[in-house]
Design a protein around this motif. Sequence first.
Motif, PDB file in Angstrom:
ATOM      1  N   GLU A 130       0.826  -1.211   0.000  1.00  0.00           N
ATOM      2  CA  GLU A 130       0.000   0.000   0.000  1.00  0.00           C
ATOM      3  C   GLU A 130       0.864   1.267   0.000  1.00  0.00           C
ATOM      4  O   GLU A 130       0.549   2.248  -0.671  1.00  0.00           O
ATOM      5  CB  GLU A 130      -0.951   0.000   1.203  1.00  0.00           C
ATOM      6  N   LEU A 131       1.970   1.231   0.761  1.00  0.00           N
ATOM      7  CA  LEU A 131       2.869   2.389   0.779  1.00  0.00           C
ATOM      8  C   LEU A 131       3.517   2.570  -0.597  1.00  0.00           C
ATOM      9  O   LEU A 131       3.646   3.698  -1.092  1.00  0.00           O
ATOM     10  CB  LEU A 131       3.952   2.225   1.849  1.00  0.00           C
ATOM     11  N   TYR A 132       3.890   1.463  -1.220  1.00  0.00           N
ATOM     12  CA  TYR A 132       4.512   1.537  -2.547  1.00  0.00           C
ATOM     13  C   TYR A 132       3.550   2.173  -3.555  1.00  0.00           C
ATOM     14  O   TYR A 132       3.925   3.058  -4.332  1.00  0.00           O
ATOM     15  CB  TYR A 132       4.922   0.133  -3.013  1.00  0.00           C
ATOM     16  N   GLN A 133       2.319   1.692  -3.497  1.00  0.00           N
ATOM     17  CA  GLN A 133       1.257   2.226  -4.372  1.00  0.00           C
ATOM     18  C   GLN A 133       1.116   3.738  -4.173  1.00  0.00           C
ATOM     19  O   GLN A 133       1.000   4.508  -5.129  1.00  0.00           O
ATOM     20  CB  GLN A 133      -0.056   1.529  -3.992  1.00  0.00           C
ATOM     21  N   ASP A 134       1.163   4.149  -2.923  1.00  0.00           N
ATOM     22  CA  ASP A 134       1.027   5.564  -2.570  1.00  0.00           C
ATOM     23  C   ASP A 134       2.181   6.387  -3.150  1.00  0.00           C
ATOM     24  O   ASP A 134       1.978   7.505  -3.638  1.00  0.00           O
ATOM     25  CB  ASP A 134       1.007   5.693  -1.035  1.00  0.00           C
ATOM     26  N   ARG A 135       3.424   5.843  -3.101  1.00  0.00           N
ATOM     27  CA  ARG A 135       4.579   6.563  -3.644  1.00  0.00           C
ATOM     28  C   ARG A 135       4.436   6.772  -5.160  1.00  0.00           C
ATOM     29  O   ARG A 135       4.721   7.846  -5.681  1.00  0.00           O
ATOM     30  CB  ARG A 135       5.897   5.802  -3.374  1.00  0.00           C
ATOM     31  N   VAL A 136       4.008   5.707  -5.855  1.00  0.00           N
ATOM     32  CA  VAL A 136       3.823   5.802  -7.317  1.00  0.00           C
ATOM     33  C   VAL A 136       2.743   6.834  -7.637  1.00  0.00           C
ATOM     34  O   VAL A 136       2.916   7.672  -8.533  1.00  0.00           O
ATOM     35  CB  VAL A 136       3.466   4.421  -7.916  1.00  0.00           C
ATOM     36  N   HIS A 137       1.654   6.794  -6.887  1.00  0.00           N
ATOM     37  CA  HIS A 137       0.544   7.737  -7.109  1.00  0.00           C
ATOM     38  C   HIS A 137       1.005   9.176  -6.881  1.00  0.00           C
ATOM     39  O   HIS A 137       0.698  10.078  -7.668  1.00  0.00           O
ATOM     40  CB  HIS A 137      -0.624   7.388  -6.176  1.00  0.00           C
ATOM     41  N   LYS A 138       1.777   9.388  -5.831  1.00  0.00           N
ATOM     42  CA  LYS A 138       2.271  10.729  -5.506  1.00  0.00           C
ATOM     43  C   LYS A 138       3.165  11.258  -6.642  1.00  0.00           C
ATOM     44  O   LYS A 138       3.022  12.403  -7.086  1.00  0.00           O
ATOM     45  CB  LYS A 138       3.040  10.698  -4.181  1.00  0.00           C
ATOM     46  N   VAL A 193       2.295  14.646  -9.323  1.00  0.00           N
ATOM     47  CA  VAL A 193       3.049  15.901  -9.498  1.00  0.00           C
ATOM     48  C   VAL A 193       3.933  15.878 -10.752  1.00  0.00           C
ATOM     49  O   VAL A 193       4.336  16.934 -11.241  1.00  0.00           O
ATOM     50  CB  VAL A 193       3.894  16.255  -8.247  1.00  0.00           C
ATOM     51  N   MET A 194       4.234  14.683 -11.264  1.00  0.00           N
ATOM     52  CA  MET A 194       5.043  14.551 -12.495  1.00  0.00           C
ATOM     53  C   MET A 194       4.424  13.477 -13.393  1.00  0.00           C
ATOM     54  O   MET A 194       4.893  12.329 -13.411  1.00  0.00           O
ATOM     55  CB  MET A 194       6.486  14.155 -12.145  1.00  0.00           C
ATOM     56  N   PRO A 195       3.387  13.805 -14.142  1.00  0.00           N
ATOM     57  CA  PRO A 195       2.683  12.787 -14.935  1.00  0.00           C
ATOM     58  C   PRO A 195       3.586  12.053 -15.929  1.00  0.00           C
ATOM     59  O   PRO A 195       3.325  10.897 -16.266  1.00  0.00           O
ATOM     60  CB  PRO A 195       1.609  13.596 -15.682  1.00  0.00           C
ATOM     61  N   ASN A 196       4.658  12.709 -16.393  1.00  0.00           N
ATOM     62  CA  ASN A 196       5.558  12.073 -17.366  1.00  0.00           C
ATOM     63  C   ASN A 196       6.758  11.384 -16.731  1.00  0.00           C
ATOM     64  O   ASN A 196       7.681  10.961 -17.431  1.00  0.00           O
ATOM     65  CB  ASN A 196       6.054  13.109 -18.382  1.00  0.00           C
ATOM     66  N   ALA A 197       6.768  11.274 -15.411  1.00  0.00           N
ATOM     67  CA  ALA A 197       7.911  10.658 -14.728  1.00  0.00           C
ATOM     68  C   ALA A 197       8.050   9.190 -15.115  1.00  0.00           C
ATOM     69  O   ALA A 197       7.065   8.480 -15.322  1.00  0.00           O
ATOM     70  CB  ALA A 197       7.750  10.777 -13.212  1.00  0.00           C
ATOM     71  N   CYS A 198       9.311   8.753 -15.180  1.00  0.00           N
ATOM     72  CA  CYS A 198       9.637   7.344 -15.413  1.00  0.00           C
ATOM     73  C   CYS A 198       9.863   6.687 -14.057  1.00  0.00           C
ATOM     74  O   CYS A 198      10.597   7.225 -13.224  1.00  0.00           O
ATOM     75  CB  CYS A 198      10.898   7.268 -16.255  1.00  0.00           C
ATOM     76  N   ILE A 199       9.226   5.541 -13.837  1.00  0.00           N
ATOM     77  CA  ILE A 199       9.390   4.820 -12.566  1.00  0.00           C
ATOM     78  C   ILE A 199       9.825   3.389 -12.858  1.00  0.00           C
ATOM     79  O   ILE A 199       9.100   2.615 -13.483  1.00  0.00           O
ATOM     80  CB  ILE A 199       8.092   4.825 -11.729  1.00  0.00           C
ATOM     81  N   GLY A 200      11.042   3.059 -12.393  1.00  0.00           N
ATOM     82  CA  GLY A 200      11.554   1.699 -12.528  1.00  0.00           C
ATOM     83  C   GLY A 200      11.384   0.941 -11.219  1.00  0.00           C
ATOM     84  O   GLY A 200      11.374   1.533 -10.144  1.00  0.00           O
ATOM     85  N   VAL A 201      11.266  -0.376 -11.330  1.00  0.00           N
ATOM     86  CA  VAL A 201      10.942  -1.220 -10.169  1.00  0.00           C
ATOM     87  C   VAL A 201      11.869  -2.431 -10.116  1.00  0.00           C
ATOM     88  O   VAL A 201      12.066  -3.102 -11.126  1.00  0.00           O
ATOM     89  CB  VAL A 201       9.482  -1.738 -10.273  1.00  0.00           C
ATOM     90  N   ASP A 202      12.458  -2.707  -8.928  1.00  0.00           N
ATOM     91  CA  ASP A 202      13.164  -3.978  -8.693  1.00  0.00           C
ATOM     92  C   ASP A 202      12.169  -4.987  -8.144  1.00  0.00           C
ATOM     93  O   ASP A 202      11.394  -4.661  -7.228  1.00  0.00           O
ATOM     94  CB  ASP A 202      14.279  -3.806  -7.656  1.00  0.00           C
ATOM     95  N   VAL A 203      12.218  -6.214  -8.665  1.00  0.00           N
ATOM     96  CA  VAL A 203      11.325  -7.258  -8.136  1.00  0.00           C
ATOM     97  C   VAL A 203      12.065  -8.597  -8.138  1.00  0.00           C
ATOM     98  O   VAL A 203      12.845  -8.886  -9.031  1.00  0.00           O
ATOM     99  CB  VAL A 203      10.001  -7.313  -8.944  1.00  0.00           C
ATOM    100  N   ILE A 204      11.834  -9.380  -7.083  1.00  0.00           N
ATOM    101  CA  ILE A 204      12.466 -10.700  -6.938  1.00  0.00           C
ATOM    102  C   ILE A 204      11.405 -11.775  -7.178  1.00  0.00           C
ATOM    103  O   ILE A 204      10.315 -11.709  -6.601  1.00  0.00           O
ATOM    104  CB  ILE A 204      13.040 -10.876  -5.514  1.00  0.00           C
ATOM    105  N   VAL A 205      11.721 -12.765  -8.014  1.00  0.00           N
ATOM    106  CA  VAL A 205      10.791 -13.890  -8.201  1.00  0.00           C
ATOM    107  C   VAL A 205      11.385 -15.151  -7.595  1.00  0.00           C
ATOM    108  O   VAL A 205      12.607 -15.315  -7.547  1.00  0.00           O
ATOM    109  CB  VAL A 205      10.454 -14.158  -9.693  1.00  0.00           C
TER     110      VAL A 205
END
Length: 441
Positions: free
Chosen positions: A282-290, A294-306
Motif C-alpha cells: 500500500e505504501l509503494y502504491q502511494d509513492r507511485v501515485h504521488k 506531481v510529475m505525470p511524465n515521470a519514469c518509474i523503474g521497479v526492482d522485483v524478486i521472483v
Amino acid sequence: MERKKVAFYTLGCKLNFSETSTIARRFIDEGFDRVDFKSAADIYVINTCSVTENADKRFKTIVKQAQKINPGAFVVAVGCYAQLKPQELADVNGVDLVLGATEKFKITDYINDLTKNDYGEIHSCEIEEADFYVGSYSIGDRTRAFLKVQDGCDYKCTYCTIPLARGISRSDTLENVLKNAQEISEKGIKEIVLTGVNIGDYGKGEFGNKKHEHTFFELVTELDKVQGIERLRISSIEPNLLKNETIDFVATSHSFVPHFHIPLQSGSNTLLKLMRRRYLRELYQDRVHKIKTVMPNACIGVDVIVGFPGETDDLFLETYNFLNELNISYLHVFTYSERENTMAAEMEGVVPKNVRAKRSKMLRGLSAKKRRAFYESQIGNTLTVLFEGENKEGYIHGFTENYVKVKAPWNPDLVNTLHDVELTKIDDDGLVRFEFIHELV
C-alpha cells in the motif's frame, strides 16, 4: 623506466563503478597507466559483486580472460564477493591478491612486488571494522558520472548479503559530496547519478554514529545548486525513505530529473513480511501515485524478486497483477538465488528453479509491455536528450530526462550535448526516433 599498466573490470552496480574509478585514480596518482581490460596489462583488478549467483560464476571467466591476454599479469580481486568469500576467490587459479571491504581503497599499498603468487594472498577485515567512509565517483568514457554518497546498510532483509559485504550504513559529508559534484562539473560532464547501497538513509555519520548530520532531502536541495551540472538523477531509493518533500522538490527542481528507481521486491504483503522489507504494498502504491500526480511524465523503474521461498502461484500472481495495474515504466527482474548466511536460505517453501525461470520470463514480458506503453505515452512530447559517446552500428543513442532511450544516425558533434527534441515514433528495435527543435547547450 617504463610505466606499469593497470586494467579494471567491474561487476555489479553503479556503486561498484564509482569505486573502481576511485581506485583507478589512486593507481594513476602512483604513476601507473590505465588501459582497457582487453589490452595487455601488468595488473588486472576485478571489482566483484555477490548479488546473484551469476556474478560469482562470471568472476572465474574474467580471470581466465586476463590470463589469456597476459599469463604473467598480477590479478587482484576486490569488492563484495572478495569480502564475503575471500578464500573462494583466492583459490581461483591465477588470482594473486584478494582485498576486503576496508583494504580495497589502499590497494596500491599492497602491490610492491608483482611476482605471481603460488596462491592468492588475502587481506580481509571483519566487516564490523568497515566503519569509515571513502567517497567515490566514476568518470571516463561516459557522459554521466556515478557519485557515491552513502555506503553500507542497516536493514536486515532476509535474502541479502550486502550488510555482510559492506557493513553498517554510513555517509559522506555534505561538504565532500558537493566538492566531488563540483569536480565532476568542471570536467564537462552533464549528468550525475547519485549512488550508494541505501541512499535514502543518507546522513548517518562514520563509526556507527546513527545521528543524521544531514537528511537526504538536504543533500538533494544542496546538490541542485551546483553550477554546471545539467542533470541529477536519483538511482535507487527505498519506498519508505522516498518522502513527499523530495518528490515535490524534484517536480520543480532546476536539475533533478523525473526518473525514480524504487525497489519493490514483491507485490505480496505476505512475502514482504518474510523478506523483512520495511513497508507494505500500500505504501509503494502511494509513492507511485504521488510521483505521477506531481510529475505525470515521470519514469518509474521497479526492482522485483521472483521465486522467493514461500512464493506460491497465488502469491506470484498477486505480484504480477499488482505490477500490471501500477503506473510504472519498466522492471528489473531478479531471480531469487540462495545466499549463504541469510535467513531466507533456511526458509521452507523452496521454489523449484524451473518455476523461478518461468515466473522471471513472465515478469520480463510484463516489463517490455510497460516500457512500450510508457514510450508510446511520450510520443509527441518535447523533451531534452543527452547524447552518449558511442557509435553503435551507425547510430548515436541518448536518454531524455525521463529516461526514454532515443536513437539517431551517428554524428560525433552530438556527443555529450543536450538538445530539445520532439519524440516522433518508436522504431522496430524499441528505441524512439525524434526531430530536433533547437539546440540547447
